[in-house]
Motif scaffolding. Structure first.
Motif, short mmCIF file in Angstrom:
data_model
loop_
_atom_site.label_atom_id
_atom_site.label_comp_id
_atom_site.label_asym_id
_atom_site.label_seq_id
_atom_site.Cartn_x
_atom_site.Cartn_y
_atom_site.Cartn_z
N THR A 1 0.87 -1.18 0.00
CA THR A 1 0.00 0.00 0.00
C THR A 1 0.90 1.23 0.00
O THR A 1 1.69 1.41 0.93
CB THR A 1 -0.91 0.03 1.24
N ARG B 1 -7.32 7.95 -1.86
CA ARG B 1 -6.87 6.57 -2.04
C ARG B 1 -5.35 6.57 -2.02
O ARG B 1 -4.71 7.57 -2.36
CB ARG B 1 -7.34 5.98 -3.38
N THR C 1 -1.74 0.15 -4.91
CA THR C 1 -1.76 -1.02 -4.03
C THR C 1 -1.41 -2.24 -4.87
O THR C 1 -1.50 -2.22 -6.10
CB THR C 1 -3.15 -1.24 -3.39
N ASP D 1 -9.80 0.08 -3.46
CA ASP D 1 -10.72 0.18 -2.33
C ASP D 1 -11.99 -0.54 -2.76
O ASP D 1 -12.47 -0.34 -3.89
CB ASP D 1 -11.01 1.66 -2.02
#
Length: 145
Positions: free
Chosen positions: A30, A42, A46, A138
């Motif tokens: 992340t 955000r 990731t 997400d």
């Protein structure tokens, strides 16, 4: 009675959990750099490990960010791209991730933001990939068909 699927050996070794779309996953990275998106802040990126074993597949889903699939093996993976409409297009384009570059297989594949995608094994061997998402993933930015 326990209806949970048995955890495959590779999933145990990599500490993977069941993924809602099918298969097994664990976030491995992340970014600490936030970016603003229409859905809110955000991480810049990731990354996950994602495993499919025989009898499993990834259901049609869409993510609002670019997703880069990186093949690790040992088997091959058929990644289907189903367009950008309200639902996946029946005439999906298939890309095979795997080691045989002379046969047209690729080591990585970009799924552009907003493109429907689904994955299944290209043979009878499990396959491990990594998926890098930018802006970062997400579940609020993801939906199943």
């Amino acid at each position: 009675m326990n209806d949970a699927p048995a955890t495959p050996a590779t999933a145990r070794l990599l500490r993977l959990e069941p993924h809602p779309e099918g298969g097994w996953f664990r976030r491995t990275y992340t970014s600490q750099t936030p970016v603003e998106t229409p859905g809110g802040a955000r991480p810049a990126a990731t990354c996950i490990h994602y495993l499919l074993t025989p009898g499993e597949e990834s259901a049609w889903h869409v993510v609002t960010s670019d997703e880069l699939w990186l093949w690790h093996g040992p088997g091959t993976l058929e990644l289907r791209l189903g367009g950008e409409g309200e639902a996946p297009d029946d005439a999906a384009v298939a890309v095979t991730l795997g080691p045989d570059l002379t046969a047209g297989q690729v080591a990585q594949c970009l799924v552009p933001a907003g493109t429907w995608q689904a994955a299944r094994l290209g043979g009878d061997q499990e396959v491990l990939v990594s998926c890098m998402v930018s802006p970062g993933f997400d579940f609020a930015d993801w939906r199943l068909a």
